[in-house]
Design an enzyme around this catalytic site. Structure first.
Site, short mmCIF file in Angstrom:
data_model
loop_
_atom_site.label_atom_id
_atom_site.label_comp_id
_atom_site.label_asym_id
_atom_site.label_seq_id
_atom_site.Cartn_x
_atom_site.Cartn_y
_atom_site.Cartn_z
N HIS A 66 46.24 35.01 37.28
CA HIS A 66 45.12 34.98 38.22
C HIS A 66 43.91 34.25 37.69
O HIS A 66 42.87 34.24 38.34
CB HIS A 66 44.67 36.39 38.61
CG HIS A 66 45.68 37.18 39.36
ND1 HIS A 66 45.74 37.19 40.73
CD2 HIS A 66 46.68 37.97 38.93
CE1 HIS A 66 46.72 37.98 41.12
NE2 HIS A 66 47.33 38.47 40.04
N LYS A 89 31.01 38.64 46.59
CA LYS A 89 32.04 38.58 45.55
C LYS A 89 31.41 39.05 44.25
O LYS A 89 30.20 39.24 44.18
CB LYS A 89 32.59 37.16 45.40
CG LYS A 89 31.51 36.08 45.29
CD LYS A 89 32.10 34.68 45.23
CE LYS A 89 32.41 34.06 46.58
NZ LYS A 89 33.82 33.76 46.79
N ARG A 90 32.24 39.24 43.21
CA ARG A 90 31.67 39.59 41.91
C ARG A 90 30.68 38.51 41.47
O ARG A 90 30.84 37.33 41.82
CB ARG A 90 32.80 39.70 40.87
CG ARG A 90 33.57 40.98 41.00
CD ARG A 90 32.69 42.19 40.78
NE ARG A 90 32.42 42.39 39.38
CZ ARG A 90 33.05 43.29 38.61
NH1 ARG A 90 33.96 44.09 39.13
NH2 ARG A 90 32.73 43.40 37.34
N LYS A 124 31.18 31.42 39.88
CA LYS A 124 31.12 31.57 41.34
C LYS A 124 29.80 31.05 41.91
O LYS A 124 29.65 30.87 43.11
CB LYS A 124 31.34 33.03 41.73
CG LYS A 124 32.75 33.54 41.41
CD LYS A 124 32.90 35.02 41.78
CE LYS A 124 34.20 35.63 41.28
NZ LYS A 124 35.37 35.31 42.14
N THR A 133 40.24 35.13 48.03
CA THR A 133 40.88 35.72 49.21
C THR A 133 39.83 36.04 50.26
O THR A 133 40.12 36.06 51.45
CB THR A 133 41.66 37.00 48.85
OG1 THR A 133 40.86 37.80 47.98
CG2 THR A 133 42.97 36.66 48.16
N LYS A 164 39.60 35.62 54.55
CA LYS A 164 39.13 36.65 55.51
C LYS A 164 38.04 36.08 56.40
O LYS A 164 38.03 36.30 57.61
CB LYS A 164 38.62 37.88 54.75
CG LYS A 164 39.71 38.58 53.94
CD LYS A 164 39.14 39.57 52.92
CE LYS A 164 40.23 39.94 51.90
NZ LYS A 164 39.68 40.64 50.72
C1 26Q Z 1 41.31 42.64 31.50
C2 26Q Z 1 41.24 43.24 30.24
C3 26Q Z 1 40.23 44.12 29.93
C4 26Q Z 1 39.29 44.43 30.90
C5 26Q Z 1 39.35 43.84 32.14
C6 26Q Z 1 40.37 42.93 32.45
C7 26Q Z 1 40.42 42.30 33.78
C8 26Q Z 1 40.27 43.04 34.92
C9 26Q Z 1 40.29 42.45 36.15
C10 26Q Z 1 40.63 40.93 33.90
C11 26Q Z 1 40.66 40.34 35.15
C12 26Q Z 1 40.48 41.10 36.29
C13 26Q Z 1 40.48 40.53 37.65
C14 26Q Z 1 40.67 39.27 37.95
C15 26Q Z 1 40.63 38.79 39.33
O1 26Q Z 1 40.27 39.53 40.24
N1 26Q Z 1 40.99 37.54 39.59
C16 26Q Z 1 40.99 37.02 40.94
O2 26Q Z 1 42.28 37.22 41.49
C17 26Q Z 1 42.30 36.89 42.85
C18 26Q Z 1 43.66 37.25 43.40
O3 26Q Z 1 44.62 36.35 42.94
C19 26Q Z 1 41.97 35.43 43.06
O4 26Q Z 1 41.89 35.18 44.45
C20 26Q Z 1 40.63 35.08 42.40
O5 26Q Z 1 40.40 33.68 42.46
C21 26Q Z 1 40.64 35.54 40.96
O6 26Q Z 1 39.36 35.34 40.37
#
Ligand code: 26Q
Length: 793
Positions: free
Chosen positions: A348, A527-528, A533, A635, A639
């Site tokens: 991702h 978004k975050r 971003k 995503t 929407k």
């Molecule tokens: C990993 C290790 C330790 C702590 C946190 C994490 C962690 C947690 C969440 C790393 C990444 C995430 C989330 C990533 C994320 O949401 N990515 C998004 O995924 C979407 C679905 O595929 C995409 O549409 C977005 O572009 C992408 O940013």
């Protein structure tokens, strides 16, 4: 189920499950009683689905994810079961607000953002297409923190979604596994025995997930961590009360809270424990289920597909090898091949700081056997692929992306552009060795939640125009195209949008005290908060627009409302600064009488799924403005387009495909492409040059610097400005002029409402491809070799 049946069931649960007399019931009681009545309707399709899967010996899909950002479940279930009208009627008769009942449900925020929400959409689609599947994750006691603003700064508070009764789940006290950590490994020849030093119990909680039209239900199984011994009675008897409770507290820590960082919080032992905890419990459960039906473990890849949602469950590779080799006695190489036959991995992100890696030291102390197995997996891979040396372990670290790739038979990206970049960058060497492994599965969103439920005004119009088959076959939205040429249809389309905007304006007045004009353009970025971003690009443009409006108030401006929402990781200082800046700009702009009819800025706190459901249907303009090459897919962009917002965006992630579908004329494109971004970064002082070339940008930055938005503390944003001028890795300055100009074009088009509404309606008509049903069918075919079960069999 008739209205009378539903009412009887509701009153039955109120009395016998909640022990409440209707005369004394609170909204909470009604909500839980309704949830239980609705849940009853799910149980039969759920059992039938399980029976049909067993009877036909169908392959099962297991979706392993650290995050499931589900939001509320009640309305979703009601809608999928076709009980919406009857539920409304029952509550109308009772004289209770149905809306208040729905609003009472806590929003389950067991995820950070896109990745977690994607998992939730996939659950809905897996059930809708009747693919036998389980979601596996962690039952966090506390989901993502609640966000408040104090003087414009983000403050985090714990989230407590489990404070009331969780009406949807079934506790499974019989389904538990002991999970070990640490300790040592006794090796003799090819045999090894891991003797963990610490053990915790993983306890299952099941939530049935019903698909569209209520024919099929799958299971979301979330694991709770519990101590193997509740408390130390000896210590208690000695009067050491706190110490006696220690083992319990330590064990429960594992499922206590979701990590709130959506890049990696590198190297945290508790995070690795969480990852191993839920992955190991899930794999044992999967093997247990398999062995009730089959006895030959070599058949595993024919009956079991295990999807890794990013690298967070990547330890599944070595753990499955351990179970097959150490526990079941299969040969090592065969174990690796069987594991690979089952596993596939979704990437991702390409952001280097977000790629998970663990030091060998930490891995070795927490999971000593796994570290050794990873070394052997590397050796085997090197022996079989002697031409290029790519290993999971490098420079004292285990790289989870490489490990996942080596242990998976399919690796997928989440948009066409992202998949291409994966092949060219992080996985170029591995892709050369295994050119058939990487595939693309462009993300999608569930139309049940993200159109049907959240936007009744628009879905009603669609039903009236083309019938309601589109909900399960979103491609059919294309049948709206001929209607778009009909002025009457466009008028109704505009009315639906207006209705949603009025409702949002009302909400913002009630919650924030900000008055919004529903005829102004609603321009939304939710978004975050991340530098890539580029919320700061948006706020710089807002400042530049405000300055231009003040300078020339009668230039025929298009009135705008800029809406922001989103959380920053608690430790991400720069992101928090951006939030503060946006709030400062909002306060300043909203207090300016010179522009009060032209511009408003609102930052809504505590962005979550429920807030997204209010905002997206009311949007005119969707901001998708990431630095090209950085957003894997997005995503939210889908929407918005589905709900008839026009996109202003870069050629990044799935924006590229959205633009291909809606047509270049119906999309506001700006900015550099991914290759241009790389080139531009090499230009000396690119930011300073861009600022010099754009008086609008220079003016906006000067205002920030001189304290226009932080009177009394002019250097509050000194580091933001410094970063923009001298580093600007995400090329905010270099894309600014293109963005500003495109926004002025947007202004012009909005003044022509006929044209705007035609474009908006075409966005709805042409984005049916972005259904997560389509995405799931892609995974079933290209990744899982799984099939839908004919319903009724
Ligand atoms: C990993 C290790 C330790 C702590 C946190 C994490 C962690 C947690 C969440 C790393 C990444 C995430 C989330 C990533 C994320 O949401 N990515 C998004 O995924 C979407 C679905 O595929 C995409 O549409 C977005 O572009 C992408 O940013």
């Amino acid at each position: 189920m008739t209205e009378a049946d539903l009412r009887d069931s509701l009153l039955h649960h109120l009395k016998y499950s909640l022990g409440k007399d209707p005369a004394h019931a609170h909204i909470y009681d009604w909500r839980v009683a309704l949830s239980l009545a609705v849940r009853d309707r799910i149980v039969d399709p759920w059992f039938n689905a399980t029976r049909a899967t067993y009877a036909g010996q169908h392959k099962r899909v297991y979706y392993l994810s650290m995050e499931f950002l589900i939001g509320r479940l009640l309305e979703d279930a009601i809608v999928n079961l076709g009980l919406l009208d009857r539920s409304k009627e029952v509550f109308e008769e009772l004289g209770i607000s149905f809306e208040a009942v729905l609003e009472n449900e806590p929003d389950a925020a067991l995820g950070n953002g896109g990745l977690g929400r994607l998992a939730a959409c996939f659950l809905d689609s897996l059930s809708t297409v009747a693919c036998p599947a389980h979601g596996y994750g962690i039952r966090y006691e506390h989901g993502l923190f609640r966000q408040r603003f104090v003087d414009g700064r983000q403050v985090e508070e714990p989230e407590t979604w489990l404070s009331g009764k969780h009406a949807w789940e079934f506790e499974r006290p019989e389904a538990t596994f002991e999970i070990g950590f640490g300790g040592s490994v006794v090796e003799s020849g090819d045999q090894a025995v891991w003797q963990p030093e610490e053990r915790v119990i993983a306890a299952a909680h099941d939530t049935p997930i019903i698909g569209w039209r209520g024919k099929w239900a799958n299971t979301l199984r979330l694991w709770n961590a519990k101590p193997t011994r509740i408390f130390d009675l000896e210590r208690f008897n000695r009067g050491e009360y706190a110490a006696a409770a220690e083992p319990e507290a330590l064990a429960r820590t594992i499922s206590r809270v979701l990590y709130p960082d959506d890049t990696t919080e590198q190297g945290k032992a508790l995070r690795l424990k969480q990852e191993y905890f839920f992955t190991a419990a899930s794999l044992r459960d999967i093997l247990r289920r398999f062995l009730t039906e089959y006895d030959d473990l070599r058949k595993l890849p024919h009956k079991v597909a295990i999807q890794l949602n990013d690298t967070h469950p990547a330890i599944a590779g070595p753990e499955l090898v351990r179970l097959l080799h150490d526990d079941k006695g299969l040969d090592f190489e065969e174990s690796v091949d069987i594991a690979r036959g089952c596993l596939s991995y979704t990437n991702h992100t390409l952001l280097p700081e977000a790629l998970e890696r663990w030091s060998e030291g930490l891995m070795g102390s927490l999971l000593p056997r796994h570290l050794r197995l990873i070394e052997r997996i590397d050796d085997l891979h090197a022996r079989r692929n002697p031409t290029r040396k790519v290993t999971a372990i490098e420079h004292g670290h285990v790289k989870m992306g490489e490990l996942s790739f080596i242990m998976a038979h399919r690796i997928n990206g989440v948009s066409a552009l992202h998949t291409d970049l994966m092949k060219q960058t992080v996985f170029s060497e591995l892709n050369r060795l295994h050119p058939d492994r990487i595939v693309n599965e462009t993300n999608g969103v569930t139309p049940r939640r993200w159109l049907l439920s959240c936007n009744p005004a628009l879905s009603g119009l669609i039903d009236k125009s083309i019938g309601n088959d589109w909900v399960g076959h979103l491609d059919r939205l294309s049948e709206l195209e001929p209607h778009v040429e009909d002025a009457g249809f466009r008028h109704e389309y505009a009315e639906a949008k207006k209705k949603n905007k009025v409702a949002l304006a009302h909400f913002v007045r009630e919650t924030e005290g900000i008055m919004l004009d529903p005829d102004a353009m609603f321009d939304i970025q939710i978004k975050r908060i991340h530098e890539y971003k580029r919320q700061h690009l948006n706020i710089l443009e807002t400042i530049a627009l405000w300055r231009a409006m003040r300078e020339n108030p009668n230039a025929g401006w298009t009135p705008r409302v800029k809406i922001f929402a989103g959380k920053a990781a608690p430790g991400y200082i720069f992101a928090k600064k951006i939030i503060h800046l946006i709030n400062d700009v909002a306060r300043t702009v909203n207090a300016d009488p010179a522009t009060s009819d032209l511009l408003k800025v609102a930052y809504l706190p505590n962005y979550n799924v429920t807030l997204a459901e209010r905002l997206i249907p009311a949007a005119d303009l969707s901001e998708q403005i990431s630095t090209a090459g950085k957003e894997a897919s997005g995503t939210g962009n889908m929407k918005f387009a589905l709900n008839g917002a026009l996109t202003i965006g870069t050629l990044d992630g799935a924006n590229v495909e959205i633009r291909d579908h809606v047509g270049a004329d119906n999309f506001f494109l700006f900015g550099m492409t991914a290759p241009e971004v790389i080139e531009r970064r090499a230009v000396d002082e690119h930011a300073r040059k861009a600022i010099e070339a754009s008086p609008e940008l220079a003016g906006a930055i000067a205002d920030i610097e001189s304290g226009v938005f932080s009177p009394g503390e002019p250097d509050r944003y000194a580091d933001v400005v410094e970063n923009l001028r001298w580093s600007d890795y995400f090329l905010v300055c270099s894309d600014f002029a293109s963005y500003y100009d495109k926004q002025r074009e947007v202004d012009g088009v909005y003044l022509d409402q006929e044209r705007w509404m035609r474009m908006a309606a075409l966005n709805t008509a042409r984005t049916g491809w972005f259904s997560s049903d389509r995405t799931i069918r892609g995974y079933m075919q290209d990744v899982w070799s799984a099939h839908s079960v004919p319903i009724g069999s």
